[in-house]
Design an enzyme around this catalytic site. Structure first.
Site, mmCIF file in Angstrom:
data_model
loop_
_atom_site.group_PDB
_atom_site.id
_atom_site.type_symbol
_atom_site.label_atom_id
_atom_site.label_comp_id
_atom_site.label_asym_id
_atom_site.label_seq_id
_atom_site.Cartn_x
_atom_site.Cartn_y
_atom_site.Cartn_z
ATOM 1 N N ASP A 31 0.825 -1.209 0.000
ATOM 2 C CA ASP A 31 0.000 0.000 0.000
ATOM 3 C C ASP A 31 0.858 1.257 0.000
ATOM 4 O O ASP A 31 0.678 2.160 -0.829
ATOM 5 C CB ASP A 31 -0.910 0.012 1.235
ATOM 6 C CG ASP A 31 -2.202 -0.754 1.027
ATOM 7 O OD1 ASP A 31 -2.710 -0.772 -0.105
ATOM 8 O OD2 ASP A 31 -2.701 -1.341 1.994
ATOM 9 N N THR A 59 -7.477 -6.047 -0.018
ATOM 10 C CA THR A 59 -6.281 -6.441 0.728
ATOM 11 C C THR A 59 -6.313 -7.914 1.139
ATOM 12 O O THR A 59 -5.291 -8.598 1.091
ATOM 13 C CB THR A 59 -6.111 -5.554 1.971
ATOM 14 O OG1 THR A 59 -7.308 -5.594 2.757
ATOM 15 C CG2 THR A 59 -5.833 -4.118 1.567
#
Length: 357
Positions: A49, A142
């Site tokens: 990320d 995710t």
């Protein structure tokens, strides 16, 4: 690159930065596969990320210095964790496209401090209705990213509150089954990229390691006249949606349940509509106060609108992307081919009136 098309330069740079960021996420997954990172904690997705957000914003900030950003991550936790900072920096400083001439178009952070400041341009961004704002989600999905399933690197340009451009890189996307399945992934290549410019359609192209590969137009959604011909995408494990209500609405319509396509990533659900196997989506939140993050929808919405979908909230209002870091004015969502959207919206509203009585 056809410079006569509005936002052509923006699309070219955005596509390259998304492709570079997808290569970065692939490197993280390779480290997990080799045991260098523990897939049972949050470290791999955290690194991906932060690092992807830094690389994306760096290139865009150089190319369009007056533009603003809204990103999911802020850099405070990196400032507080020197070990994590070094892991992110190692990835950011070594991930480059293989073509030096193409890579030269894209800036990258030169120091750790510059990297942190670039991440914060997104994490501290407020959004809003004025000017040009790049909205990004470095890794959407995710949980499925960690499992080697479907996820997306997402980027959109919003200008004066309106989506103008969207680019979604889907590194594991494999369409050999004619639709998206979580576990049917691209093991040999780098997945597919979908993109759109407002008013100029949407395209799909394979991703690689250097210059952009040729793109082809996405087909328009077929017209639908009967609600029984709707095929829904959903996420049966989502905490924010009321899937019991989804089931009630969809079965009343005569459409299949469980949904034709079940995907964790919010943005991948738009991709599923764009590439086939399904053509509709509803979202009835569990809580009246729930509002989605802007980065979970911007870009993906534009892609499906450009192929003939209509998107509204549960009141029938269009989605406003100029209200900050969330789509604050949008309670729930209805997505369907324009030909059938009104019937689907009416069915959702009728059901909600009944259960609220």
């Amino acid at each position: 690159m056809d410079l006569s098309i509005p936002y052509a330069k923006e699309l070219n740079i955005a596509s390259l930065v998304v492709q570079r960021a997808t290569l970065l996420t692939k490197k993280v997954l390779e480290a997990v596969d080799k045991g260098a990172l523990d897939k049972h904690d949050s470290t791999p997705v955290t690194i991906a990320d932060f690092a992807a957000q830094a690389l994306i914003i760096s290139a865009l900030h150089q190319a369009f210095p007056d533009d603003k950003f809204v990103g999911e991550e802020s850099a405070q936790s990196l400032r507080n964790d020197p070990e994590l900072l070094e892991r992110v920096w190692s990835l950011v400083s070594t991930t480059r496209l293989d073509d030096p001439q193409i890579e030269s178009l894209l800036a990258a952070p030169e120091t750790r401090d510059e990297m942190l400041d670039l991440i914060d341009l997104g994490g501290n961004g407020d959004g809003g209705r004025n000017g040009r704002i790049w909205v990004l989600d470095p890794v959407d999905g995710t949980a499925t990213f960690m499992n080697g399933q479907q996820y997306a690197v997402c980027l959109a340009l919003v200008e004066d509150g309106q989506q103008k451009l969207g680019v979604l890189g889907c590194p594991n996307l494999n369409l050999e089954k004619g639709q998206i399945l979580e576990d049917v992934v691209d093991k040999d290549g780098y997945g597919l990229m979908l993109s759109a410019i407002a008013g100029h359609g949407a395209t799909i192209r394979p991703m690689g390691r250097g210059a952009l590969l040729p793109a082809k137009p996405l087909e328009k959604l077929p017209s639908v006249s009967s609600t029984s011909d709707l095929r829904f995408v959903d996420c049966l494990t989502a905490n924010s949606s009321d899937n019991e209500k989804h089931q009630q609405v969809i079965t009343r319509l005569g459409a299949p349940w469980p949904p034709t396509t079940d995907l964790w990533s919010a943005q991948m659900r738009y991709i599923a509509i764009a590439v086939g196997g399904c053509n509709a989506m509803i979202k009835i939140p569990r809580r009246k106060s729930y509002r989605s993050n802007l980065w979970d929808h911007a870009g993906g919405m534009l892609i499906v609108e450009e192929i003939g979908a209509k998107i509204t909230d549960l009141d029938g209002a269009s989605v406003d992307c100029g209200l900050g870091r969330t789509i604050a004015g949008c309670y729930g969502m209805v997505v369907a081919p324009e030909s059938i959207h009104g019937k689907l919206l009416e069915a959702v509203q009728q059901y909600l009136r009944e259960v609220d009585c």
